[in-house]
Design an enzyme around this catalytic site. Sequence first.
Site, PDB file in Angstrom:
ATOM      1  N   CYS A 149       0.827  -1.209   0.000  1.00  0.00           N
ATOM      2  CA  CYS A 149       0.000   0.000   0.000  1.00  0.00           C
ATOM      3  C   CYS A 149       0.858   1.255   0.000  1.00  0.00           C
ATOM      4  O   CYS A 149       1.375   1.670   1.033  1.00  0.00           O
ATOM      5  CB  CYS A 149      -0.934  -0.006   1.215  1.00  0.00           C
ATOM      6  SG  CYS A 149      -2.014   1.442   1.281  1.00  0.00           S
ATOM      7  N   CYS A 152      -0.482   4.127   2.131  1.00  0.00           N
ATOM      8  CA  CYS A 152      -0.228   3.910   3.564  1.00  0.00           C
ATOM      9  C   CYS A 152       1.215   4.189   3.925  1.00  0.00           C
ATOM     10  O   CYS A 152       1.503   4.825   4.933  1.00  0.00           O
ATOM     11  CB  CYS A 152      -0.547   2.460   3.957  1.00  0.00           C
ATOM     12  SG  CYS A 152      -2.126   1.847   3.361  1.00  0.00           S
ATOM     13  N   ASP A 153       2.140   3.688   3.129  1.00  0.00           N
ATOM     14  CA  ASP A 153       3.533   3.609   3.564  1.00  0.00           C
ATOM     15  C   ASP A 153       4.505   4.485   2.787  1.00  0.00           C
ATOM     16  O   ASP A 153       5.627   4.719   3.228  1.00  0.00           O
ATOM     17  CB  ASP A 153       4.020   2.150   3.468  1.00  0.00           C
ATOM     18  CG  ASP A 153       3.178   1.206   4.325  1.00  0.00           C
ATOM     19  OD1 ASP A 153       2.757   1.645   5.409  1.00  0.00           O
ATOM     20  OD2 ASP A 153       2.951   0.057   3.912  1.00  0.00           O
TER      21      ASP A 153
END
Lengths: 329, 329
Positions: A149, A152-153
């Site tokens: 992701c 997300c990261d």
Amino acid sequence: MNDQTNNVERVTIIGSGPAGWTAAIYAARASLNPIVYEGLPKQTPSIQLPGGQLMLTTEVENYPGFPEGVTGPDMMAQFKKQAQRFDTRVVMQDIVRCDFSKRPFELHTADNKIVRSHAVIIATGASANWMGLENEMRFAQSGGGVSACAVCDGALPVFRDQPLAVVGGGDTAMEETAYLTKFASKVYVIHRRDELRASKVMQQRVLDNPKVEMVWDSVVSDVLGDDKITAVQLKNVKTNELSDLPVKGLFIAIGHTPNTQFLTDSGLQFDDTGYLKLKEGFRTLTNIDGVFAAGDVSDSTYRQAITAAGMGCKAAIDAERWLADQGID
Amino acid sequence: MNDQTNNVERVTIIGSGPAGWTAAIYAARASLNPIVYEGLPKQTPSIQLPGGQLMLTTEVENYPGFPEGVTGPDMMAQFKKQAQRFDTRVVMQDIVRCDFSKRPFELHTADNKIVRSHAVIIATGASANWMGLENEMRFAQSGGGVSACAVCDGALPVFRDQPLAVVGGGDTAMEETAYLTKFASKVYVIHRRDELRASKVMQQRVLDNPKVEMVWDSVVSDVLGDDKITAVQLKNVKTNELSDLPVKGLFIAIGHTPNTQFLTDSGLQFDDTGYLKLKEGFRTLTNIDGVFAAGDVSDSTYRQAITAAGMGCKAAIDAERWLADQGID
């Protein structure tokens, strides 16, 4: 309260990620005495843990309320604790089949029990598709630089101004690539074919970006490094030639699979990509009255902890109002 | 980055509740360098504070991630800190008018400046309607037992097995009454007329509940007590007779007003009840390309911190993808 004497649940929540626990917090506070089937840990066909995808996430910086960040497992422990504070019951077991043709509904557990329930909230999430390499999972679980992701990261400091790689050729892979170019010094897109599946617009945006370099006809055959990824080993699928590509991060963007296997033949409707279909996007009603869906199992667009939690809250409120409409209290 | 030299913002966020800060966290992490207009504190026509309705909430037990609960102002401070950690710029100023007919958009501030922005996220929330009594606001702000949200506050221990009162006669008032009967020993519904505006179904459910007692033709003329509410003073609007009704909680359910005054003549569409209309419920697009809405300003149904935060995340992701589609990076 009289339903409890006949062992009929008011609301059963299947799944234990952000959507499931938030639904539980809200249902519990509405005195619905919810029960959560949090699922059994499993390795195949993909890694699934009670707590969901966040159990594979080391650092969460974008869930609002944790300005210093929090680990995924810690965050899910907090969610669960909060649900249990309000007397949510939790069972570590899988639901393997749902019979929604009966009222109350009948949910079958993996250990051959039947749970009867007036309302059901499905919050089983989705699982990232992985390539199936041993080192891939080792790095993904340890925060070693492999992620499924980018949103997300991708913004983590460890990836800033570093060469990164994305695996995939669809729209999501292109979106993740475009997103990563904001941070990376370079983004390699590794694709097993010599053309992309992504829409033309998405393709062009990515191919025009000077930070992007395509690696055609190639698959990742290994992920190299000790604690942190240092390179990927590439295999050219036409020549079988092996080569190493130094990168500091690897983003797997070969799709997600919603966790709906237990809903086969349940009568629930799915969208074209296999996600649970909502009657209407703003709310959480499915095509079956009394069955609600929340989180990634019905969201292929946003897939964030905070959006899943928001849907979990909605599902509990929708279920509470539906039960009240049915005269079940 | 070149836009910044011409002083055009990529994305401007108007509002500073859960939706606004979450949009900022996500936009900042997507390197959009967002700016938040958090608004000026004001007392009229209703109390509005930077941070939104949670600034008037003492105890938040249902926002997932805080198993021990958190105060509304503390929670908003955390959200803001998290947004600022990722370099969100914050201006304590009101936007008083929006010109969406120009591209980039032009936003006018209360101190006569013009902010130019490619994308705008509107997250100005809604304000509870209050009766306008001095003691009402005193108790509401101090956690003294006056609330405008039963779903938020009704489950607090202080209200368990106590007599409570709801003011209002619409569907929301009936929903809040039904919700409170789960906890209260008794719920008085105070209504200024001798019939309810609520739908027949909602009325019947409430009127049939043995815990509910209607107080017709009456308004609350004062809220009594020192630190905590002990009673409401009622005035019968037909006889002008005054009487005291002992209660431990008072829930004001006479509606909310979305904070959209600054959007008059902006070209944005509203729904029948004055809330910002979304093109499609699952996403945050409005009828004007590049303008997104999140939180209570476009949600008259759920109105929870966690649902607003979820929408704020969606709005930032929608804005990021829209900007990318426009070739603005």
